[in-house]
Each structure stands twice: as structure tokens, then as C-alpha cells.
Design a protein around this motif. Structure first.
Motif, PDB file in Angstrom:
ATOM      1  N   UNK A  92      -0.583  -5.325  12.097  1.00 59.67           N
ATOM      2  CA  UNK A  92      -0.583  -4.169  13.010  1.00 59.67           C
ATOM      3  C   UNK A  92      -0.122  -2.889  12.335  1.00 59.67           C
ATOM      4  N   UNK A  93       0.497  -3.012  11.151  1.00 54.82           N
ATOM      5  CA  UNK A  93       0.954  -1.795  10.466  1.00 54.82           C
ATOM      6  C   UNK A  93      -0.254  -1.023   9.946  1.00 54.82           C
ATOM      7  N   UNK A  94      -0.003   0.230   9.557  1.00 57.70           N
ATOM      8  CA  UNK A  94      -1.095   1.081   9.075  1.00 57.70           C
ATOM      9  C   UNK A  94      -1.395   0.747   7.610  1.00 57.70           C
ATOM     10  N   UNK A  95      -2.642   0.444   7.326  1.00 62.73           N
ATOM     11  CA  UNK A  95      -3.053   0.141   5.948  1.00 62.73           C
ATOM     12  C   UNK A  95      -3.247   1.460   5.192  1.00 62.73           C
ATOM     13  N   UNK A  96      -2.319   1.725   4.271  1.00 68.15           N
ATOM     14  CA  UNK A  96      -2.345   3.009   3.562  1.00 68.15           C
ATOM     15  C   UNK A  96      -3.055   2.932   2.216  1.00 68.15           C
ATOM     16  N   UNK A  97      -3.753   1.822   1.962  1.00 69.89           N
ATOM     17  CA  UNK A  97      -4.303   1.644   0.614  1.00 69.89           C
ATOM     18  C   UNK A  97      -5.281   2.758   0.212  1.00 69.89           C
ATOM     19  N   UNK A  98      -6.104   3.235   1.167  1.00 73.53           N
ATOM     20  CA  UNK A  98      -7.060   4.293   0.807  1.00 73.53           C
ATOM     21  C   UNK A  98      -6.336   5.612   0.521  1.00 73.53           C
ATOM     22  N   UNK A  99      -5.330   5.908   1.351  1.00 75.17           N
ATOM     23  CA  UNK A  99      -4.567   7.158   1.166  1.00 75.17           C
ATOM     24  C   UNK A  99      -3.843   7.107  -0.185  1.00 75.17           C
ATOM     25  N   UNK A 100      -3.248   5.964  -0.491  1.00 73.72           N
ATOM     26  CA  UNK A 100      -2.507   5.838  -1.752  1.00 73.72           C
ATOM     27  C   UNK A 100      -3.456   5.918  -2.949  1.00 73.72           C
TER      28      UNK A 100
END
Ligand SMILES: NC(=O)c1ccc[n+]([C@@H]2O[C@H](COP(=O)([O-])OP(=O)(O)OC[C@H]3O[C@@H](n4cnc5c(N)ncnc54)[C@H](O)[C@@H]3O)[C@@H](O)[C@H]2O)c1
Length: 446
Positions: A92-100
Motif C-alpha cells: 500500500x505504500x507509494x512506489x517511488x522507484x520511478x521518481x528515484x
């Protein structure tokens, strides 16, 4: 001004088209070469009313460019906007892989002073994370370039995105840096003729503002859906109740339409992400958990009702349902977390066949539903009805609002209509000879 937009989805492409329309020189960067190829041919790869012509005009006039190469995008850019997806992770957490990944690429590529603007919806603290990644990459390159990371969450809604971007209610800018705030004020000035719409605040407050806004809207939807469920049980009419409460200016009429729950690429994942943030902060998010639980129930509500209706007739197995509307709402091709998918999953798992129609999202839906052999996509709304045992309306497309009911009746096996969007009048449907079920109408009101 020279701008770089990374990620050309609903937010990135609309922002790029609108900024270039105001005379800025905008380069869009996307990792997907097919997306870039199509954009270079003047074809927007997503459906958004008015977007095609805006993209084509600015591309032709040389103010809008497309590339897969971030170095080209950053060449001489004053600002870079991160507009990549931030889907929900399994927990449920936000997947930040693209932003990172974008932050890392920026650190590896930037050549001069830069303002990095985060437009993606990201949890509190992400700007600090983006800053740390860029610093890490600059250190590897033995460079010390000045840069700032600003939060500028986007509030546009799909289906009316150009209008929302061109005439925003407000522009939230999170930064403590005066130069960054000045630059953002400058590029947003053409969108704020009537009054100053820029609200400058701390970075963390800006990041939280986006989640608070979406969760507030989701709360309104779950609230009215809960009231609708209650209306059904106690013999009240939620349409009248909505009129009765909406007239109170403190409440208002917006976002209190009962229906099939909220879907789309934002509300479901943003409610989940804020729940996750709250738990990590040691707070039990009771209200948000309830908002989500009500929504999950609501999305399946019509499927349950259809199963209950057919139970005395041997159940839904072997029967066919005509389904109107697959997109999560009207005027978009977006299928992410659409209520249609919940209904289809429920009913096909009980053996019901679905013949579905959507004027715009059919192509995207066909890809998602390719493995479900119980689902067939029809070419027209009437074709979907041919030989079906009932019709269910899921999405409120305009062309469903005043259909040819005689034709529907002649095509269906029986005149049976389930209306997940309350598009029709129960009295008129009764006069037309339909058994009619909508949302939030108690027995006494039928
Ligand atoms: N869709 C909306 O209505 C809406 C509204 C407000 C805010 N938001 C937020 O904006 C963000 C973007 O949403 P969206 O709906 O536009 O997403 P989207 O999925 O439509 O588009 C994202 C794009 O980013 C590209 N991308 C991914 N990684 C990349 C990389 N490393 N470099 C370059 N491009 C990359 C993808 O190929 C894709 O084209 C999300 O955080 C979302 O929550 C969305």
C-alpha cells in the motif's frame, strides 16, 4: 522559459502542452520509445479531451519536443518537472522507484544550476530523498552544481485536465528558496490572470497537501455511498438526501454523488499511501481505513446485487450481462482501479458472461481483460445488449444518459437494468416497463 518534463502521461503531457501553449520551450522525456515515436507523429498516446490539437499545434510551432534522452531535455533547461507514475506498492505504500530513477539520472546528467520540481504525488519527505540522490550522483562526478528540489503537486483531473491546468483553483508550491518560488510564480503567471493562485509553503506541507486533498475527496465519496447504503435499508432516497444536504453551503453539492465507488489512478493509491504514512508515523488512521473499506464494498456492490437478483433463477452462471462503461469515469480511457474491473472479476468468477462496451476505453480494457475468456468487448452500446439477461451501467458517459430504451428492451432477454451511476429516473424506468435498480433507493421509494 526552457522547461524539461520527465514522464509524458496524463500529468506530464498535459503540463507540457499547456506550458508550451504559453510560449515556453518544452522538451518532454519519456523512457518509453513507442510513446515518444507516437508523440512525434502528433498522436497523443492517452485520451484527454482537447489534448491532441494542443500537442500537434505546439509541436508544429517548434515549442514542444519529445525525446527519450534526458541529456537533451536538460540542455539549458531552467526547470525540470518530474511527472512519472507513483503507483501503490504491494503493502500500500507509494512506489517511488520511478521518481528515484529520474532523480538519479538528473544527478548523472545535469550540467548547470537547476530547479527540480516534483509534480508526481509523493509522500512527505520525498523531496529530501530526491535531493540526497542528486547530491550522491554529483559527488560521483566530482561536481558541485547548485540546485533546489521543489514540490509542486498537480491537482488536474482526467477528462477535464486541460481546463484544470489552464484555470487552476490554486497552484501549490513547496519551497524555502526565494529564487525557486520566483521562477514558479513566473511560469504559472499566465494561468493566474484573475488572482494570485500561488500558495507557497514548506516542502513537506506541499507534499502533504496533495494527499490531504485527494483523501478529503475520497472521504466525501465514501460518506455519500455509506449514506446511500443506509437509505436503501431504511426506505429513504439518497437523491433527495443529497439535495437536502448539498444546499447547505458548508457541505455543497460537489463530490457527493453516490455511485460505484472511486477508482482511477489517484484516489485508491493515495488513500492507501496516506494510511501507510500514518501507520509509519505511529498513528492509527481509522477514518482513512474506513474510507477505503467502504469503497472496496461499494465497487462490488452492484455485482452482489446482480447475484442476489438471479439467485432464485439458478444464479448468474451461464447468464450474460451487458455492461456499459469500462473506464473508471467518463471522458477518459484510464482503466486503473476501475469499478468495472471489480464487477467483472466478481461476476465472471461466478460464471456470468460479460458483453461490455466503452466508447473510448475499450482498447485499454481489452488488453487488461485479454485473459478473461468470459468477457467480450462489443462494438456498440446496443450490440452489448443483444441477448443479454440484464444491463448494468458502470460509467457515466454522456451517450448513456438518454439512450433508446425501446431498443434496449427489444435486445435484452428481459427488461432488467442495474444503474450504478443513478443516470435515470426510477419512475420513468417503471413506466417504460423496466425492473430498475440504482444506488441508494429504499424499497419505499420505488
Ligand atoms: N492522472 C491523474 O489524473 C493525476 C492527477 C494528479 C496527479 N497525478 C500524479 O502524477 C503522477 C503521474 O501520473 P500519470 O497519471 O500522469 O502517470 P502515467 O502513468 O500516465 O505516466 C507516467 C509516464 O512516465 C513515464 N516514465 C516512467 N519512468 C520514467 C523515467 N525514468 N523517465 C522518463 N519517463 C518515465 C512512463 O513511461 C509514462 O509515460 C503520479 O504521481 C500521479 O499520482 C496524476
Amino acid at each position: 522559459m526552457k522547461l524539461c518534463i520527465v514522464g509524458t502521461g496524463y500529468v506530464g503531457l498535459v503540463s507540457a502542452a499547456c506550458f508550451s501553449e504559453m510560449g515556453n520551450d518544452v522538451t518532454c522525456v519519456d523512457v518509453n520509445p513507442e510513446v515518444v515515436r507516437r508523440l512525434e507523429r502528433g498522436e497523443a498516446h492517452i485520451y484527454e479531451p482537447g489534448l491532441d490539437s494542443l500537442v500537434q499545434r505546439n509541436f508544429k510551432d517548434g515549442r514542444l519536443h519529445f525525446t527519450t534522452d534526458l541529456a537533451i531535455g536538460l540542455d539549458n533547461a531552467d526547470l525540470v518537472f518530474i511527472c512519472v507514475g507513483t503507483p501503490a506498492d504491494e503493502d500500500g505504500s507509494c512506489d517511488l522507484s520511478h521518481v528515484e530513477a529520474v532523480a538519479r539520472q538528473i544527478g548523472q546528467t545535469m550540467q548547470k544550476e537547476l530547479v527540480v520540481v516534483d509534480k508526481s504525488t509523493v509522500p512527505v519527505g520525498t523531496a529530501d530523498r530526491v535531493r540526497a540522490i542528486i547530491v550522491e550522483e554529483l559527488i560521483k562526478r566530482s561536481l558541485k552544481l547548485p540546485f533546489d528540489v521543489v514540490s509542486n503537486p498537480e491537482f488536474l483531473k482526467e477528462g477535464d485536465a486541460i481546463n484544470d491546468f489552464m484555470k487552476p483553483d490554486r497552484v501549490v508550491v513547496g519551497t524555502h528558496n526565494e529564487r525557486s518560488a520566483r521562477l514558479l510564480r513566473e511560469i504559472y503567471a499566465p494561468f493566474a490572470h484573475s488572482r494570485d493562485k500561488l500558495i507557497v509553503m514548506g516542502v513537506r506541507s506541499a507534499e502533504m497537501t496533495k494527499y490531504a486533498a485527494n483523501c478529503m475527496l475520497a472521504t466525501k465519496i465514501s460518506f455519500i455511498n455509506e449514506i446511500a447504503t443506509l437509505c436503501e435499508k431504511v426506505g429513504a432516497n439518497v437523491r433527495d438526501v443529497r439535495a437536502g444536504i448539498g444546499s447547505d453551503r458548508r457541505i455543497g453539492y460537489h463530490f457527493i454523488y453516490p455511485g460505484m465507488g472511486y477508482g482511477g489512478s489517484c484516489f485508491p493509491k493515495d488513500v492507501k499511501a496516506l494510511i501507510h504514512t500514518a501507520r509509519e508515523a505511529g498513528i492509527h488512521p481509522e477514518l482513512l481505513e474506513a474510507v477505503e473499506a467502504v469503497n472496496v464494498r461499494q465497487k462490488r456492490g452492484m455485482a452482489v446485487r446482480i447475484r442476489e437478483y438471479f439467485a432464485p433463477q439458478g444464479g448468474v452462471e451461464g447468464k450474460t450481462l451487458a455492461l456499459w462503461g469500462l473506464a473508471f469515469k467518463a471522458n477518459t480511457d484510464d482503466m486503473r482501479d476501475a469499478a468495472s474491473l471489480s464487477v467483472i472479476e466478481d461476476l465472471t468468477s461466478h460464471g456470468m458472461r460479460i458483453r461490455a462496451f466503452d466508447p473510448i476505453a475499450a482498447h485499454n480494457a481489452a488488453k487488461i481483460l485479454a485473459d478473461n475468456y468470459m468477457v467480450e468487448i462489443a462494438d456498440s452500446q446496443y450490440e452489448a445488449c443483444r441477448g443479454a439477461h440484464a444491463l448494468l451501467v458502470v460509467t457515466e458517459w454522456n451517450q448513456f444518459r438518454n439512450p433508446d430504451f425501446d431498443r434496449i428492451r427489444s435486445l435484452l432477454i428481459a427488461p432488467l437494468l442495474f444503474d450504478g451511476r443513478n443516470l435515470y429516473s426510477p419512475e420513468r424506468m417503471g413506466e417504460r416497463g423496466f425492473a430498475y435498480f440504482c444506488v441508494g433507493l429504499g424499497e419505499a421509494q420505488k
